[in-house]
Design a protein around this motif. Structure first.
Motif, PDB file in Angstrom:
ATOM      1  N   LYS A 122      43.876  31.354  33.305  1.00 20.94           N
ATOM      2  CA  LYS A 122      43.875  30.188  33.824  1.00 20.94           C
ATOM      3  C   LYS A 122      44.068  29.248  32.996  1.00 20.94           C
ATOM      4  N   THR A 123      43.699  28.985  31.940  1.00 22.57           N
ATOM      5  CA  THR A 123      43.741  27.870  31.008  1.00 22.57           C
ATOM      6  C   THR A 123      45.346  27.698  30.697  1.00 22.57           C
ATOM      7  N   VAL A 124      45.703  28.995  30.334  1.00 19.67           N
ATOM      8  CA  VAL A 124      47.501  29.093  29.876  1.00 19.67           C
ATOM      9  C   VAL A 124      48.263  28.789  31.160  1.00 19.67           C
ATOM     10  N   LEU A 125      47.875  29.375  32.248  1.00 16.71           N
ATOM     11  CA  LEU A 125      48.587  28.868  33.626  1.00 16.71           C
ATOM     12  C   LEU A 125      48.783  27.484  34.003  1.00 16.71           C
ATOM     13  N   ALA A 126      47.640  26.705  33.550  1.00 14.94           N
ATOM     14  CA  ALA A 126      47.460  25.477  33.717  1.00 14.94           C
ATOM     15  C   ALA A 126      48.391  24.610  32.946  1.00 14.94           C
ATOM     16  N   GLU A 127      48.347  25.165  31.651  1.00 17.79           N
ATOM     17  CA  GLU A 127      49.209  24.529  30.556  1.00 17.79           C
ATOM     18  C   GLU A 127      50.712  24.737  31.169  1.00 17.79           C
ATOM     19  N   LEU A 128      51.169  25.679  31.663  1.00 16.06           N
ATOM     20  CA  LEU A 128      52.400  25.929  32.107  1.00 16.06           C
ATOM     21  C   LEU A 128      52.804  25.151  33.404  1.00 16.06           C
ATOM     22  N   GLY A 129      51.758  24.685  33.944  1.00 12.45           N
ATOM     23  CA  GLY A 129      51.893  24.112  35.512  1.00 12.45           C
ATOM     24  C   GLY A 129      51.920  25.193  36.454  1.00 12.45           C
ATOM     25  N   LEU A 130      51.382  26.438  36.292  1.00 10.61           N
ATOM     26  CA  LEU A 130      51.590  27.481  37.306  1.00 10.61           C
ATOM     27  C   LEU A 130      50.023  27.756  37.893  1.00 10.61           C
ATOM     28  N   ASN A 131      49.567  26.665  38.523  1.00  7.80           N
ATOM     29  CA  ASN A 131      48.255  26.593  39.273  1.00  7.80           C
ATOM     30  C   ASN A 131      48.159  27.608  40.388  1.00  7.80           C
ATOM     31  N   GLU A 132      49.084  27.789  40.901  1.00 13.63           N
ATOM     32  CA  GLU A 132      49.357  28.702  42.303  1.00 13.63           C
ATOM     33  C   GLU A 132      49.089  30.121  42.192  1.00 13.63           C
ATOM     34  N   ILE A 133      49.041  30.598  40.830  1.00 12.13           N
ATOM     35  CA  ILE A 133      48.692  32.239  40.662  1.00 12.13           C
ATOM     36  C   ILE A 133      47.232  32.413  40.661  1.00 12.13           C
ATOM     37  N   GLU A 134      47.218  33.505  41.310  1.00  5.64           N
ATOM     38  CA  GLU A 134      45.671  33.954  41.634  1.00  5.64           C
ATOM     39  C   GLU A 134      45.399  34.694  40.524  1.00  5.64           C
ATOM     40  N   VAL A 135      44.091  34.360  39.790  1.00  9.19           N
ATOM     41  CA  VAL A 135      43.553  35.308  38.606  1.00  9.19           C
ATOM     42  C   VAL A 135      42.303  35.623  38.993  1.00  9.19           C
ATOM     43  N   ASN A 136      41.972  37.389  38.861  1.00 10.72           N
ATOM     44  CA  ASN A 136      40.632  37.681  38.742  1.00 10.72           C
ATOM     45  C   ASN A 136      40.496  38.499  37.642  1.00 10.72           C
ATOM     46  N   HIS A 137      38.984  39.314  37.810  1.00  5.43           N
ATOM     47  CA  HIS A 137      38.831  40.075  36.796  1.00  5.43           C
ATOM     48  C   HIS A 137      38.078  41.355  37.375  1.00  5.43           C
ATOM     49  N   TYR A 138      38.137  42.645  36.878  1.00  8.22           N
ATOM     50  CA  TYR A 138      37.836  43.909  37.375  1.00  8.22           C
ATOM     51  C   TYR A 138      37.177  44.548  36.172  1.00  8.22           C
ATOM     52  N   ASP A 139      36.559  45.597  36.573  1.00  2.00           N
ATOM     53  CA  ASP A 139      36.230  46.757  35.579  1.00  2.00           C
ATOM     54  C   ASP A 139      37.182  47.599  35.656  1.00  2.00           C
ATOM     55  N   VAL A 140      37.311  48.491  34.701  1.00  2.00           N
ATOM     56  CA  VAL A 140      38.168  49.675  34.716  1.00  2.00           C
ATOM     57  C   VAL A 140      38.211  50.604  35.960  1.00  2.00           C
ATOM     58  N   GLY A 141      36.983  50.805  36.551  1.00  2.00           N
ATOM     59  CA  GLY A 141      36.940  51.686  37.645  1.00  2.00           C
ATOM     60  C   GLY A 141      37.125  50.867  39.040  1.00  2.00           C
ATOM     61  N   SER A 142      37.025  49.923  39.165  1.00  2.00           N
ATOM     62  CA  SER A 142      37.330  48.911  40.081  1.00  2.00           C
ATOM     63  C   SER A 142      38.672  48.654  40.329  1.00  2.00           C
ATOM     64  N   ALA A 143      39.556  48.584  39.434  1.00  2.00           N
ATOM     65  CA  ALA A 143      40.912  48.128  39.133  1.00  2.00           C
ATOM     66  C   ALA A 143      41.723  48.891  40.031  1.00  2.00           C
ATOM     67  N   ALA A 144      42.625  48.394  40.647  1.00  2.00           N
ATOM     68  CA  ALA A 144      43.509  49.255  41.339  1.00  2.00           C
ATOM     69  C   ALA A 144      44.845  48.490  41.445  1.00  2.00           C
TER      70      ALA A 144
END
Length: 93
Positions: free
Chosen positions: A22-44
């Motif tokens: 999110k910090t990097v995206l803000a630096e690039l002016g790309l605040n509309e990108i959604e970012v989340n986090h997951y555990d390896v078993g839940s990621a799909a």
């Protein structure tokens, strides 16, 4: 566009990488990108367009599709370079 960070338990390291993305995206002016986090078993595959993971999980997440492997999950320069490359590949910048 959606990006996600994935770690073994879905708590500390993936949350940290999410915040750093999110910090990097803000630096690039790309605040509309959604970012989340997951555990390896839940990621799909349908949860994000791009998944960022540490090298220790690279073999465990190939089923997710577009996976970006981080050599070091704490190296902001590496993350900045890889997020920028993804943004360029998706014609966001």
């Amino acid at each position: 566009m959606k990006m996600a960070a994935v770690c073994g338990s879905g708590l500390g390291s993936s949350f940290m990488v999410e915040m750093n993305i999110k910090t990097v995206l803000a630096e690039l002016g790309l605040n509309e990108i959604e970012v989340n986090h997951y555990d390896v078993g839940s990621a799909a595959p349908e949860l994000a367009d791009v998944f960022f993971v540490g090298g220790d999980l690279a073999d465990s997440v190939q089923h997710l599709g577009n996976v970006v492997v981080l050599t070091s999950i704490i190296d902001m320069d590496e993350l900045r370079d890889k997020v920028k490359k993804v943004a360029e590949e998706y014609n966001l910048i």
